[in-house]
Design an enzyme around this catalytic site. Structure first.
Site, PDB file in Angstrom:
ATOM      1  N   ASN A  88       2.581  -1.060   1.717  1.00 44.08           N
ATOM      2  CA  ASN A  88       2.077  -2.368   2.110  1.00 44.08           C
ATOM      3  C   ASN A  88       0.556  -2.398   2.148  1.00 44.08           C
ATOM      4  OD1 ASN A  88       4.438  -3.925   2.398  1.00 44.08           O
ATOM      5  ND2 ASN A  88       4.820  -3.113   4.432  1.00 44.08           N
ATOM      6  N   HIS A 117      -5.203   6.463   5.822  1.00 42.91           N
ATOM      7  CA  HIS A 117      -5.498   5.475   4.786  1.00 42.91           C
ATOM      8  C   HIS A 117      -6.980   5.564   4.462  1.00 42.91           C
ATOM      9  CE1 HIS A 117      -1.527   3.760   5.422  1.00 42.91           C
ATOM     10  NE2 HIS A 117      -1.779   3.752   6.705  1.00 42.91           N
TER      11      HIS A 117
END
Length: 262
Positions: free
Chosen positions: A185, A215
């Site tokens: 996502n 991330h």
């Protein structure tokens, strides 16, 4: 505010806990679940099993947290009815046909499809820079091996026996979101905010030493260059989901219920 939820898994349950902790109390709460799951909902929550029944509860805002199939099945109906929807399953928009359908439904109903930042930050700056063009974005998703269980990573790696960091996927954000719907996502959110699905480059990495879900992304543009690194703790009930994802949804609701928006 009258609030509607689509799905009541880990994200939905955690969201209700956070709303109570933040002293945010919707005037009415209805949750769309699969038939037979109604008993799993807490007291004072209205259970429904169709988008039509959810809309009959007159929600001011709907939160989708039911996965890609829930977006496809219920999202267009909610938007076409003129109700804003926060779509947690951002990766579903890697399907160009579904993206067009949702955009069309939102335009037809005069509603907004809201894409939360999820587990990543800096989307405000990335979206602003996209107006300048010539944007180059590379994203790296780094998670412990067990977080990639049940995904195509199992076909190329021995996740249980992995001893060192391994890159197992390189490609576009569209390819990543389609192949890893429960893990990518963030890649989709970056693509939609920035250079698009095809131009956003993605690396997915399994790392036994990863302390959580990491991330990282780099941005190069004619206006500004920056790098972002975020270390997220995984959700207690689902290692694939960073707990900060739920906080990003809480922020969207808080911005609807409080007088100051940031």
């Amino acid at each position: 505010m009258r609030l509607g939820l689509i799905g009541f898994g880990n994200i939905g349950r955690t969201l209700l806990e956070l709303l109570a902790r933040a002293d945010l109390h919707p005037a009415h709460l209805a949750v769309l679940v699969r038939p037979g799951r109604e008993a799993a909902l807490p007291a004072k929550v209205v259970a429904v099993t169709s988008a039509e029944a959810l809309l009959a509860e007159r929600p001011d805002l709907v939160i989708e947290c039911g996965g890609h199939s829930a977006v496809a099945e219920h999202g267009p109906k909610v938007l076409r009815a003129g109700v804003d929807m926060v779509q947690v399953s951002v990766g579903a928009l890697a399907d160009a046909g579904l993206e067009a359908q949702l955009r069309g439904a939102a335009q037809e109903g005069g509603a907004r499809l809201i894409l939360p930042a999820g587990a990543v930050g800096g989307l405000d700056l990335l979206s602003a820079l996209s107006a300048a063009g010539d944007l180059h974005v590379t994203y790296r998703g780094i998670k412990p091996p067990k977080a990639w269980a049940g995904s195509p990573a199992e076909e190329v790696l021995d996740l249980d026996g992995l001893a060192a960091r391994e890159v197992f996927f390189r490609g576009s954000a569209r390819e990543a979101a389609r192949a890893f719907p429960k893990n990518a996502n963030v890649a989709a959110a970056l693509a939609l905010a920035g250079a698009g699905f095809e131009a956003t480059q993605v690396e997915l990495i399994a790392d036994p030493a990863a302390p959580g879900n990491l991330h990282e992304y780099d941005v190069r543009s004619p206006v500004a260059n920056y790098a972002m690194q975020i270390e997220n703790l995984p959700s207690a009930d689902n290692v694939k989901t960073s707990v900060s994802t739920v906080y990003s949804v809480l922020r969207e609701i808080r911005n609807r219920m409080t007088p100051v928006v940031i």
